[in-house]
Design an enzyme around this catalytic site. Sequence first.
Site, PDB file in Angstrom:
ATOM      1  CB  ALA A   1       7.880  -2.986   3.638  1.00  0.00           C
TER       2      ALA A   1
ATOM      3  CD  GLU B   1       1.518   0.700   6.547  1.00  0.00           C
ATOM      4  OE1 GLU B   1       2.599   0.221   6.135  1.00  0.00           O
ATOM      5  OE2 GLU B   1       0.601   0.011   6.983  1.00  0.00           O
TER       6      GLU B   1
ATOM      7  CD  GLU C   1       0.528  -1.939   2.051  1.00  0.00           C
ATOM      8  OE1 GLU C   1      -0.450  -1.424   1.456  1.00  0.00           O
ATOM      9  OE2 GLU C   1       1.198  -1.331   2.900  1.00  0.00           O
TER      10      GLU C   1
ATOM     11  N   GLY D   1       4.374   0.855   3.238  1.00  0.00           N
ATOM     12  CA  GLY D   1       5.070   1.293   4.448  1.00  0.00           C
ATOM     13  C   GLY D   1       5.546   2.732   4.363  1.00  0.00           C
TER      14      GLY D   1
END
Length: 258
Positions: free
Chosen positions: A65, A112, A132, A109
């Site tokens: 992200a 993911e 993260e 992300g």
Amino acid sequence: MAYDNILVETSGQVGVITLNRPKALNALSSGLIRDLGAALDAFEAAPDVRVIVLTGSDKAFAAGADIKEMAEKTYMDAYLQNFITQGWERVTVCRKPVIAAVAGFALGGGCELAMMCDMIIAADNAKFGQPEINLGTMPGAGGTQRLTRFVGKSKAMDMCLTGRMMDADEAWKCGLVSRVVPLDDLRETVMRIAETIADKSLPITMMVKEAVNTAYETTLSQGIHFERRTFHATFATDDQKEGMAAFIEKRQPSFTDR
Ligand code: CO8
């Protein structure tokens, strides 16, 4: 349609979406996620697109992200905007098969997002991770859940708690990716796989995808029940008649998606 953060092309029966924020290693900004959702909507609606490939650059599938966009968010921003959920789950509800072609970094992300696809084909330079924890946060788009289901508790804990990266070989050994190929062969291999799938009956392909995905959402007995009912349903299709007749007549099947 032109997008700011992705490139979109169609090759034969395959729709290809390339994440394209090279200066930020394809960090998944809200704009990119919006573009990705719109491109998936368009490919899902396009009758000549039968399989979708999601890829990035040679250096990064996606490095997570967008940290710069996220850094100043408050709890209330995250809660009220339903941060993560909005737009991110679009890949998981795509009914056509989606293949992730991963080279370079697939972190946070990015990892993911790859796991939301139906299968991951990795280049030999791929690196996967859920880092993260190094940022004082945790996976928020399924990392603790999908990674655990894919690679088991011990390795998922290892990845999420240490924030380390795993290379393509380790990802293959633990079942996170289905194949590893040299970087130079990634696109050709993935397009070959996509075309192979595209040549099957689309409704049967969609049923298979739904059944495999059901394995992640339900108990074994309910999953087996769903599979059996869906298997029975294939006998209502012309393509099952054609597929079996072609086998008996020693010829290639000609599916009509009926
Ligand atoms: N967000 C924003 N910018 C990024 C990101 C990112 N995730 N990753 C890299 N960049 C930018 C860098 O800031 C840099 O920009 P600039 O040149 O302007 O400084 C540029 O990309 C190149 O990066 P580096 O110079 O760091 O390149 P290196 O080759 O030295 O390192 C790494 C590559 C190891 C990938 C390194 O960039 C890195 O560690 N990136 C961050 C990885 C990370 O922590 N990812 C997890 C992010 S958090 C997350 O994904 C939470 C998911 C929750 C769900 C999603 C919610 C929306």
